[in-house]
Write a protein that holds these residues in place. Structure first.
Motif, short mmCIF file in Angstrom:
data_model
loop_
_atom_site.label_atom_id
_atom_site.label_comp_id
_atom_site.label_asym_id
_atom_site.label_seq_id
_atom_site.Cartn_x
_atom_site.Cartn_y
_atom_site.Cartn_z
N THR A 6 0.83 -1.21 0.00
CA THR A 6 0.00 0.00 0.00
C THR A 6 0.86 1.25 0.00
O THR A 6 0.57 2.22 -0.71
N THR A 7 1.93 1.25 0.80
CA THR A 7 2.84 2.40 0.83
C THR A 7 3.44 2.67 -0.53
O THR A 7 3.50 3.82 -1.00
N THR A 8 3.91 1.60 -1.19
CA THR A 8 4.50 1.75 -2.52
C THR A 8 3.46 2.20 -3.54
O THR A 8 3.73 3.08 -4.37
N PHE A 9 2.28 1.60 -3.49
CA PHE A 9 1.18 2.00 -4.38
C PHE A 9 0.88 3.50 -4.22
O PHE A 9 0.79 4.25 -5.20
N SER A 10 0.73 3.93 -2.99
CA SER A 10 0.39 5.32 -2.72
C SER A 10 1.51 6.26 -3.14
O SER A 10 1.27 7.28 -3.79
N GLY A 11 2.76 5.90 -2.80
CA GLY A 11 3.89 6.76 -3.13
C GLY A 11 4.12 6.91 -4.62
O GLY A 11 4.33 8.02 -5.12
N GLN A 12 4.08 5.80 -5.34
CA GLN A 12 4.33 5.86 -6.79
C GLN A 12 3.24 6.66 -7.50
O GLN A 12 3.53 7.48 -8.38
N ASN A 13 1.99 6.43 -7.13
CA ASN A 13 0.90 7.14 -7.81
C ASN A 13 0.85 8.61 -7.41
O ASN A 13 0.51 9.46 -8.24
N PHE A 14 1.20 8.92 -6.19
CA PHE A 14 1.28 10.32 -5.78
C PHE A 14 2.41 11.02 -6.52
O PHE A 14 2.24 12.14 -7.02
N GLY A 15 3.57 10.35 -6.62
CA GLY A 15 4.69 10.93 -7.35
C GLY A 15 4.38 11.14 -8.82
O GLY A 15 4.83 12.12 -9.43
N ALA A 16 3.59 10.23 -9.39
CA ALA A 16 3.23 10.32 -10.81
C ALA A 16 2.04 11.25 -11.05
O ALA A 16 1.68 11.50 -12.21
N GLY A 17 1.42 11.75 -9.97
CA GLY A 17 0.24 12.60 -10.11
C GLY A 17 -0.97 11.82 -10.59
O GLY A 17 -1.87 12.38 -11.22
N ASN A 18 -1.02 10.52 -10.26
CA ASN A 18 -2.09 9.65 -10.74
C ASN A 18 -3.15 9.52 -9.63
O ASN A 18 -3.27 8.50 -8.95
N TYR A 19 -3.94 10.55 -9.45
CA TYR A 19 -4.88 10.62 -8.33
C TYR A 19 -6.11 9.74 -8.53
O TYR A 19 -6.75 9.34 -7.55
N ASP A 20 -6.45 9.44 -9.78
CA ASP A 20 -7.56 8.52 -10.03
C ASP A 20 -7.31 7.17 -9.36
O ASP A 20 -8.21 6.58 -8.74
N ARG A 21 -6.09 6.66 -9.52
CA ARG A 21 -5.77 5.36 -8.92
C ARG A 21 -5.73 5.44 -7.41
O ARG A 21 -6.09 4.46 -6.72
N LEU A 22 -5.28 6.56 -6.86
CA LEU A 22 -5.32 6.73 -5.40
C LEU A 22 -6.75 6.65 -4.88
O LEU A 22 -7.03 6.00 -3.87
N ARG A 23 -7.67 7.31 -5.59
CA ARG A 23 -9.07 7.27 -5.16
C ARG A 23 -9.63 5.85 -5.24
O ARG A 23 -10.40 5.42 -4.38
N GLN A 24 -9.25 5.13 -6.29
CA GLN A 24 -9.75 3.77 -6.45
C GLN A 24 -9.19 2.83 -5.38
O GLN A 24 -9.88 1.91 -4.92
N GLY A 25 -7.94 3.05 -5.00
CA GLY A 25 -7.29 2.12 -4.07
C GLY A 25 -7.51 2.41 -2.60
O GLY A 25 -7.31 1.52 -1.77
#
Length: 456
Positions: free
Chosen positions: A300-319
């Motif tokens: 979860t930490t890696t998922f959140s960090g990578q998507n936050f760094g990439a500006g991929n907020y859609d995936r953050l909302r989904q996860g």
């Protein structure tokens, strides 16, 4: 990094969310099984060749060691978050700077912890009210394990770097090697040479040092563009401040959390050696049942960090809801399995009927409530992954110091000290509700979740 090297890593910014998270978590879960296995081997060897007093000494000694080393485990998590954000943003230069700074941090801290542990061990164990018959062995265990802390700190830092890059499989290889070293040395030093608790501690230290050295070789071979150093004292001031800003609160929180475990262990110790031994046996079973939590949390930490760094907020909302739900269900399933087979497993560690009765009570209460802790912890890691560590640190501390420990003391005073484990479900429920409240009502979290994905 070439495609051949890159395919060892999991890109959390694309593809099915739960498939990637589970693929990332599975090697970590297997690694946790190995860790539990070689910790269990320690207990089995001590129980078979040394007796109940030595078993109690090892069980109570784990807590002060955890207090010290959890600071650096948290800092390793901070490094993992920074690396995952840099990888998500595609910034290789920043990734190199973080790695070099992390290596210097290992060397600065490793020797200091060893020296500190030697002098602080007796004081800590006196505060914990370790019984006189187990005190000398507990002191020796703490001193020897902390003398080898360079390996533990170095391994956790390197594993954090690889997790941030999306590589969770490598940690499994390192832990496999560590497990083999630990088992061979346990049998040689304790069963063969009769070194008792000291042999177990030495085997543990040497195993972690072996794992750390192997992790260095792996990174240098598979991530050549990082130019990963074995030794350096040169650090980037910018990255050191970032590591401290994110990692230190997590590390101090971990340490204070572990210090709370010492307070809990003090309550356990006050109930006598049989209860101590029962709790030590129970800890092996609950640890094995709880292996999915740390794997899912790291993913979860890696998922959140990578998507936050990439500006991929859609995936953050989904996860943000999906991952904690899956984690809770997986933990509940594993806990149920261990509850069914708990009594045959107890027999591997002890035949004393009182020890087994206390272990059964402790395990049953904890396993029935671990699913709440799993949901809490993955939600916490989702928030940590974007660098928002202050609220999670506060809730972690409140969960322990304002809820679990006071409720344990109340149970002991008003009811029976041999039921203090009832404080765990109370604190797990508190933490889970606080994280759900943060998701629903925090302006900061709502602000992050309302952002548009970069490139839309």
């Amino acid at each position: 990094m070439s495609m051949k090297k890159r395919d060892r890593h999991i890109d959390m910014t694309s593809g099915p969310i739960m498939k990637n998270v589970l693929l990332f978590a599975v090697p970590l879960v297997l690694g946790n099984i190995l860790q539990q296995f070689y910790t269990t081997v320690d207990t089995l060897v001590i129980g078979a060749y040394c007796g109940t007093t030595s078993l109690a000494a090892v069980g109570t000694s784990a807590q002060p060691v955890e207090v010290v080393l959890c600071v650096f485990l948290g800092i390793g998590t901070g490094v993992s978050i920074l690396v995952s954000q840099a990888i998500g943003a595609g910034d290789r230069k920043k990734t190199k700077a973080i790695c070099r700074t992390a290596v210097s941090f290992v060397w600065y801290c490793g020797f200091f912890v060893g020296i500190l542990g030697f002098f602080a061990a007796p004081l800590i164990l006196r505060i914990m009210q370790v019984p006189r018959n187990a005190f000398a062995q507990a002191t020796a265990y703490v001193r020897i394990v902390l003398a080898g802390s360079l390996g533990n700190i170095g391994y956790n830092m390197n594993a954090g770097i690889l997790r941030g890059m999306g590589n969770s499989r490598a940690s499994l290889y390192f832990l496999l090697a560590s497990c083999l070293v630990n088992i061979v040395l346990d049998l040689a030093l304790v069963a063969g040479l009769g070194m008792d608790v000291e042999g177990t501690a030495l085997a543990t230290s040497m195993a972690m040092i072996a794992s750390w050295l192997i992790s260095i070789v792996y990174i240098r071979h598979h991530c050549k563009d990082l130019r990963f150093p074995f030794f350096t004292l040169r650090a980037s001031g910018t990255q050191m401040r970032a590591i401290v800003r994110i990692g230190l609160p997590i590390g101090l929180n971990n340490s204070l959390y572990s210090l709370g475990h010492v307070a809990m262990q003090t309550l356990v110790n006050s109930e006598g050696s049989l209860f101590m031994a029962g709790q030590a046996v129970a800890g092996r079973i609950t640890g094995m049942a709880n292996i999915a939590v740390s794997g899912m949390s790291s993913a979860t930490t890696t998922f959140s960090g990578q998507n936050f760094g990439a500006g991929n907020y859609d995936r953050l909302r989904q996860g943000q809801w999906r991952i904690p739900l899956y984690s809770g269900l997986i933990t509940l399933s594993m806990s149920s399995l261990f509850l069914i087979f708990r009594k045959p497993l107890f027999g591997l560690f002890s035949q004393d009927p009182m020890v087994l009765m206390y272990a059964d009570r402790y395990v049953s209460v904890q396993l029935l409530s671990h699913w709440m802790f799993s949901i809490f912890n993955t939600m916490l890691c989702m928030v940590n992954g974007v660098g928002e560590v202050r609220y999670t640190t506060l809730i972690n501390l409140l969960m322990l110091w304002a809820v679990r420990i006071p409720s344990a003391y109340l149970i002991r005073i008003l009811f029976d000290g041999k039921w203090i484990m009832l404080c765990f479900p109370v604190s797990f429920l508190f933490g889970m509700l606080c994280m759900i409240g943060y998701y629903l009502f925090s302006r900061r979290w709502k602000s992050i979740m309302s952002r548009e994905t970069v490139g839309q």
